[in-house]
Design an enzyme around this catalytic site. Sequence first.
Site, PDB file in Angstrom:
ATOM      1  N   HIS A  41      37.996  79.034  58.396  1.00  0.00           N
ATOM      2  CA  HIS A  41      37.444  79.178  57.154  1.00  0.00           C
ATOM      3  C   HIS A  41      38.243  79.685  55.866  1.00  0.00           C
ATOM      4  O   HIS A  41      37.670  79.467  55.056  1.00  0.00           O
ATOM      5  CB  HIS A  41      36.287  79.787  57.096  1.00  0.00           C
TER       6      HIS A  41
ATOM      7  N   ILE B  72      38.606  81.658  50.343  1.00  0.00           N
ATOM      8  CA  ILE B  72      38.039  81.992  51.647  1.00  0.00           C
ATOM      9  C   ILE B  72      36.178  81.011  51.700  1.00  0.00           C
ATOM     10  O   ILE B  72      35.689  80.790  50.378  1.00  0.00           O
ATOM     11  CB  ILE B  72      37.894  83.300  51.524  1.00  0.00           C
ATOM     12  N   CYS B  73      36.142  80.227  52.647  1.00  0.00           N
ATOM     13  CA  CYS B  73      34.992  79.662  52.725  1.00  0.00           C
ATOM     14  C   CYS B  73      33.763  80.846  53.211  1.00  0.00           C
ATOM     15  O   CYS B  73      33.970  80.452  54.854  1.00  0.00           O
ATOM     16  CB  CYS B  73      35.091  78.005  53.304  1.00  0.00           C
ATOM     17  N   LEU B  74      33.425  80.979  52.763  1.00  0.00           N
ATOM     18  CA  LEU B  74      32.183  82.111  52.998  1.00  0.00           C
ATOM     19  C   LEU B  74      30.902  81.994  52.463  1.00  0.00           C
ATOM     20  O   LEU B  74      31.126  82.258  50.541  1.00  0.00           O
ATOM     21  CB  LEU B  74      32.827  83.192  53.228  1.00  0.00           C
TER      22      LEU B  74
ATOM     23  N   ALA C 183      31.928  76.984  57.948  1.00  0.00           N
ATOM     24  CA  ALA C 183      31.987  76.141  56.358  1.00  0.00           C
ATOM     25  C   ALA C 183      32.954  75.181  57.624  1.00  0.00           C
ATOM     26  O   ALA C 183      33.633  75.003  58.704  1.00  0.00           O
ATOM     27  CB  ALA C 183      32.647  76.283  55.815  1.00  0.00           C
TER      28      ALA C 183
END
Lengths: 295, 164
Positions: free
Chosen positions: B87, B94-96, B159
């Site tokens: 992610h 950052i994919c959070l 993600a």
Amino acid sequence: MSYLADELKEKGNAAFRNGQYIEAEELYTQAVQKYSRNPLIFTNRANVRLKLQRWDDAVNDCLKSIEVAGPKTQNNKAFYFLAQAQLALHHPHEALSSALTAYDQVRHPLSPAAKISPKDLETFSSFVLKCKKAKFATRDRDRLRRQGHLRAELEETLESNKQRDLDAISAQLSNQELGPVEASERNQEILSTFDTKIAELKTLFAIADPTNHKPREIPDHLIDMITFEPMHDPVMTKNGHSYERATIYEHLKRSPTDPLTRDPLRVEDLRSNFGLKAACDEFWESGASEWVIDW
Amino acid sequence: MAGMSSKRLQKELSKIQGTLPPGITLVSAPDLREWTMDISIIDNPIYPPHETYRMRFSFSPSYPIEAPEVVFVACTSPERKIPLHPHIYSNGIICLDLLDSQGWSPVHNVESVCISIQSMLAGNSKAERPPGDAEFVRSNRQRPRDINFLYHDPKRAFAGGIVF
């Protein structure tokens, strides 16, 4: 006559927006001379007089605006400006009561159809807090002074030095020896040096005499989890957590969810938490000697 | 609203300067707009214990009502790499869900975000980049907050792709 006054008021507003405070003040004054029954002109002149640091004049304008508007109307701006001027004049008790009036008025609009403005609520709410802190600090100072304390005396000296410097700048500002921008920069500088000195003084006394001068922590349950400030008007969500009314309103405006559980939550679901409010009031009335950091 | 973020950040800062959980350190907070934090991961062979990762937090005046922008940054002295994670794109984004306007909540703070990212790395078992990493890094011109990440499971910070 009222038509001419409105025209002058608009010109005053334009000057105010451009930061031409002296011109704005004059235009409002001319407007008042043409027509003196419009409370808004007094409120606006109060605002510009706050910028010019003419606190007493600002107080008079606010009172006049409140008087002209009459007791049955809402005039929260006038009360808010009044609170600012009173705080600047070192009357935290009066300032607090004016700020609370402004807060209550925005909380309870006269017509039920009117929406509560979260922005005004937030502004007034944080000013209420500021007044509470000032009142608290004054009371604490009085307590120390009654004990004939050295620290109180030193703080007072610093305080009067600061006031002298600020007054000098106000005088220069009204003689037009200084521009408003430069004046406010200098004021900032004086205030921040003052704060540093007071903080140093407190640290010194805390080291020398920890029992009497150690800062006291505010209990966590009195702190709003969003702003990290102590609360004065807490409301409870469905899951039992409480927040300061103004901040949770602001959050719900953007995202209608409970901050902890993310369940749907609306303003109507919130309930005043009177028990916690009483606990907050008790804290404000208590003799806690100092706050941690600048609570 | 202008006063809210600075007050709150000042308080967070003085708390952070006191104590932080293990593996999380404050690198610098020159002002109340942008802070740098370092994290290290214990107990995951993908991230050797001597390697430390650097994150940049940017705050808008509406923080904490609005989420901060958090990205990993690479630098050479001291050496900081972008951690390998399905992610985390190789440009540090950052994919959070926590950092997204939907997933953010004002009760989070810098410390809790660091802990979440630290545990996201600690629990990772795949030493790989997100699918389409090269393409994303080459073509993305958006700020992280404006990217429409597609979360496979919004309850968990998970993600799988991006809607371009």
